[in-house]
Design a protein around this motif. Sequence first.
Motif, mmCIF file in Angstrom:
data_model
loop_
_atom_site.group_PDB
_atom_site.id
_atom_site.type_symbol
_atom_site.label_atom_id
_atom_site.label_comp_id
_atom_site.label_asym_id
_atom_site.label_seq_id
_atom_site.Cartn_x
_atom_site.Cartn_y
_atom_site.Cartn_z
ATOM 1 N N ALA A 69 -22.312 -2.330 -40.439
ATOM 2 C CA ALA A 69 -22.560 -2.186 -41.814
ATOM 3 C C ALA A 69 -22.757 -0.716 -42.082
ATOM 4 O O ALA A 69 -22.198 -0.093 -42.978
ATOM 5 C CB ALA A 69 -24.131 -2.861 -42.025
ATOM 6 N N ASP A 72 -19.284 0.591 -42.408
ATOM 7 C CA ASP A 72 -18.678 0.149 -43.644
ATOM 8 C C ASP A 72 -19.323 0.896 -44.947
ATOM 9 O O ASP A 72 -19.230 0.505 -46.104
ATOM 10 C CB ASP A 72 -18.657 -1.283 -43.740
ATOM 11 N N ASP A 73 -20.056 1.926 -44.616
ATOM 12 C CA ASP A 73 -20.579 2.823 -45.735
ATOM 13 C C ASP A 73 -21.884 2.005 -46.425
ATOM 14 O O ASP A 73 -22.057 1.980 -47.756
ATOM 15 C CB ASP A 73 -19.571 2.999 -46.567
ATOM 16 N N ALA A 74 -22.468 0.904 -46.039
ATOM 17 C CA ALA A 74 -23.428 0.175 -46.760
ATOM 18 C C ALA A 74 -24.876 0.666 -46.271
ATOM 19 O O ALA A 74 -25.320 0.240 -45.035
ATOM 20 C CB ALA A 74 -23.252 -1.179 -46.215
ATOM 21 N N THR A 95 -27.368 -10.770 -54.894
ATOM 22 C CA THR A 95 -26.343 -9.734 -54.851
ATOM 23 C C THR A 95 -26.565 -8.680 -55.854
ATOM 24 O O THR A 95 -26.650 -7.602 -56.134
ATOM 25 C CB THR A 95 -25.123 -9.819 -54.163
ATOM 26 N N ARG A 119 -21.911 -0.841 -51.990
ATOM 27 C CA ARG A 119 -21.287 -1.664 -50.871
ATOM 28 C C ARG A 119 -22.951 -1.877 -50.147
ATOM 29 O O ARG A 119 -23.582 -1.274 -49.699
ATOM 30 C CB ARG A 119 -20.664 -0.761 -49.625
ATOM 31 N N LEU A 120 -22.816 -3.483 -50.295
ATOM 32 C CA LEU A 120 -24.210 -4.016 -49.854
ATOM 33 C C LEU A 120 -24.016 -4.820 -48.686
ATOM 34 O O LEU A 120 -23.570 -5.783 -48.509
ATOM 35 C CB LEU A 120 -24.829 -4.751 -51.130
ATOM 36 N N ALA A 121 -24.880 -4.277 -47.623
ATOM 37 C CA ALA A 121 -24.961 -5.232 -46.548
ATOM 38 C C ALA A 121 -25.681 -6.367 -46.472
ATOM 39 O O ALA A 121 -26.869 -6.464 -47.186
ATOM 40 C CB ALA A 121 -25.473 -4.436 -45.313
ATOM 41 N N VAL A 126 -20.632 -7.168 -45.431
ATOM 42 C CA VAL A 126 -20.664 -6.078 -46.686
ATOM 43 C C VAL A 126 -20.027 -6.620 -47.866
ATOM 44 O O VAL A 126 -18.743 -7.206 -47.559
ATOM 45 C CB VAL A 126 -20.146 -4.690 -46.208
ATOM 46 N N ILE A 128 -19.270 -6.000 -52.195
ATOM 47 C CA ILE A 128 -18.756 -4.836 -53.049
ATOM 48 C C ILE A 128 -19.117 -5.443 -54.446
ATOM 49 O O ILE A 128 -18.620 -6.265 -54.972
ATOM 50 C CB ILE A 128 -17.511 -4.579 -52.685
#
Length: 315
Positions: A69, A72-74, A95, A119-121, A126, A128
């Motif tokens: 996560a 992946d920038d979350a 979300t 970007r939400l884990a 993840v 988007i």
Amino acid sequence: MSIPDIVYKAHGTGNDFVVYADPEGIYEPSTEEVVRLTDRHRGIGGDGLLRITRPQFVSDLSEGDVRAAQADDASWFMDYRNADGSLAQMCGNGTRVTALFIRRMCMLTGEAQDDKPLRLATRAGVKILSSLGDDELLGQDVFRVDMGKWAIGPVMGHTVSIPGVEGSARGTYVNMGNPHVVCLIEDGSASYTEALESSQATLPALTTLDLSRKPVVSPVLDEGQNVEFVRIESVDPLTGQGRAFMRVHERGVGETLSCGTGLCATGVTLRALTGISHWTIHVLGGVLDVDVDDESVRLTGSATIVARIELNPQH
Ligand SMILES: N[C@@H](CCC[C@H](N)C(=O)O)C(=O)O
């Protein structure tokens, strides 16, 4: 009590949640707390609970999941639980509510925000989210979430019945991170008679269907399932657009007014049955768009924060 003093009530097209922020990772709820807060008579009420935290503070995630996560920038994690306290891998409506909540929270704290998609884990990877503002048809604070990869089982591979309700229908398994079985029970467009025939639907009409009891699915799915019942309303082969109506019985909850992953699973199933990829789907709680391609499903709909609630310490 492992819940903060301040929580919020929010919903995405009527799929409602108790929501709170836990950026420091100190408020992981117990099953009993989730059940108590989401109780519609003795608590705040909700189909589920959303704890908005950081990936490293989610105790059931492996180190590898946390690293993935973060890589992946979350930086935010949507920790979702059903009203019965069970963990679910994914909540599509959740979300959008989470994205709106993070945006408002950042405004209040003055935390810098950019216009980049969020970007939400989640437990299903993840997701988007892009903010689209207000929309005449879909409502206020509309977000589009790219739900990523989906998987479909054999078309009409399951039989679905409902205790106390006459009839049954064939249903199709779809994995959206969480499990769904989608049943086509009516075709108001009269264009897909073959699909409807193969669904062998003998259940009552969708508007009168009693979903107060949990549907029975055969062959049984070990992890349980959410079950969607669907009527095609119309299709326009020229534009490649369809309209449908869906009701859902959610795992760990019961009938809800909307289910984001259920809408995506419906879009995937309708595409397999009709070849149409773009659907506007009405649910009891509103209307959303679902766009399917081979790689992913995108879900577009509104999000609403209803109230800020100070919990009574004695509760
Ligand atoms: N309402 C949700 C789905 C919530 C999880 C589901 N009940 C499950 O147990 O899989 C949505 O909007 O997707």
